[in-house]
Design a protein around this motif. Structure first.
Motif: not given
Length: 400
Positions: A42-45, A52-54, A58-62, A140-141
């Motif tokens: 999440h911190r990286e993205t 779109a990929n980033g 970020s959504v998946d990380a959240a 979330s990104s």
């Protein structure tokens, strides 16, 4: 992606021997490790990556953060006597705060999409192939996600003005005609625009709140505690030899008692008019019948997490699949859990429609459309209760 479901009559085998505190420690370490991995992603993205990929990462990380936090919190609740009491009591409210804060942004986006889809269904219009769900979690990104949210809301509001005569049960639309207001009433279009404004604003605020929370000293204290948990679990001196089954059985008993108290007989029909008696109440508080069902949903989740501990299922890929509707820890619980999720979503959507209908100085046609939408979502609540009642009775019959 096709969902995989286990045969409800053929669940995964359980451990038959004693399961001690070592299994609990291993489970908590695995969830803490997943939290740290998701936090790093999440911190990286988050907030810096465009594209779109980033945003998807970020959504998946959240989501992974919420999954691990919920499982740690649930384990602290179920197995509290086996953990250091002072540490556990201090961690649980912080984990609840973090999970709730991270969940709100996604909840508002999903609620908006659900209500706009319902407006289209009730108005006889076709929702475009590009739905709001394609960008439901991109906020979330960071800033780029917020702009994507605004664009998604604009597209969703515009979709409320697209006319395409089609039957409700027709397949995916192809060759959509030019926009035409004729197939949607003015009230429905204005209701959609009002909901889009209110829920997009709420989602933007939830996004800002989540960003502030992730940068706060309170969050860093929670993250530090979870980082320590990944290496050392504060168990009591007797936990290593204590069987975990009685604690998991107590969680299952609490779930069973709560379900027994539900009006399952009243929920025995898919559209229960008697349960809608409070639907027109001017009281803005939550629907009086919903709270026990929400409580059952939480207890079912605690039961699932306890089963994961007993089965030694600290694999985050399994946890992720269970959360997203894939292969769960026990296939018999999948349908019941999904019905309760639909119940929660429909209940909150109905409340959002009722809140929008209380907006001062709205046109009568707009208020009428919101009233129809509210009634539709309350019927969805009753349908979800009926589905849960059916699935739970089947589970009870099929359980040895």
């Amino acid at each position: 992606m096709a969902q995989q479901h286990l045969d409800p009559t053929d669940p995964r085998p359980r451990h038959v021997g004693p399961v001690t505190g070592d299994a609990l420690a291993g489970y908590l370490r695995a969830q803490a490790t997943e939290f740290l991995r998701a936090l790093r992603l999440h911190r990286e993205t988050g907030g810096t990556t465009a594209g779109a990929n980033g945003a998807e990462d970020s959504v998946d990380a959240a989501r992974a953060l919420r999954r691990s936090v919920r499982r740690i919190s649930g384990s602290l609740h179920t197995f509290r006597p086996l953990l250091d009491a002072e540490w556990s009591d201090a961690m649980r409210p912080e984990l609840a705060w973090l999970s709730g804060t991270l969940a709100m942004e996604h909840a508002y986006g999903a609620r908006l999409e659900r209500l706009l889809l319902a407006l289209h269904r009730l108005s006889g219009a076709v929702f475009p192939t590009q739905s709001a769900s394609a960008v439901a979690g991109t906020a979330s990104s960071g800033t780029a996600g917020s702009r994507a949210d605004a664009a998604a809301g604009s597209r969703a509001a515009g979709a409320a003005r697209v006319g395409a005569a089609a039957h409700q049960n027709a397949g995916p639309p192809t060759n959509l005609p030019a926009p035409d207001r004729g197939n949607l009433t003015v009230g429905a279009a204005k209701a959609g625009a009002l909901l889009e404004r209110q829920l997009t604003l709420a989602r933007t605020r939830a996004h800002s709140t989540a960003l502030q929370a992730l940068g706060s000293s309170r969050f860093h204290a929670v993250a530090d505690s979870i980082a320590l948990l990944a290496s050392e679990v504060p168990l009591t001196t007797t936990t290593a030899t204590t069987d975990l089954h009685p604690f998991a059985a107590a969680a299952e008993e609490r779930l069973t008692d709560a379900i027994t108290a539900l009006p399952l007989v009243t929920a025995g029909s898919p559209y229960n008019a008697e349960a809608l008696i409070h639907g027109l109440s001017p009281d803005p508080s939550p629907h009086p019948q919903d709270a026990p069902w929400h409580q059952v949903r939480l207890l079912l989740r605690l039961h699932r997490y306890a089963r994961e501990v007993l089965d030694g299922d600290g694999d985050t890929s399994r946890s992720s699949a269970a959360e997203s509707g894939g292969t769960p820890i026990d296939g018999r619980l999948l349908t019941a859990g999904q019905a309760l999720d639909r119940h929660r979503d429909a209940s909150e959507a109905a409340a959002a429609a009722a809140h929008a209908a209380r907006t001062p100085r709205i046109a009568p046609a707009t208020a009428y459309a919101l009233g129809v939408l509210h009634a539709d979502q309350r019927h969805e609540v009753e349908a979800a209760r009926f589905a849960f009642q059916q699935s739970w009775q089947k589970q009870a019959v099929g359980t040895p």
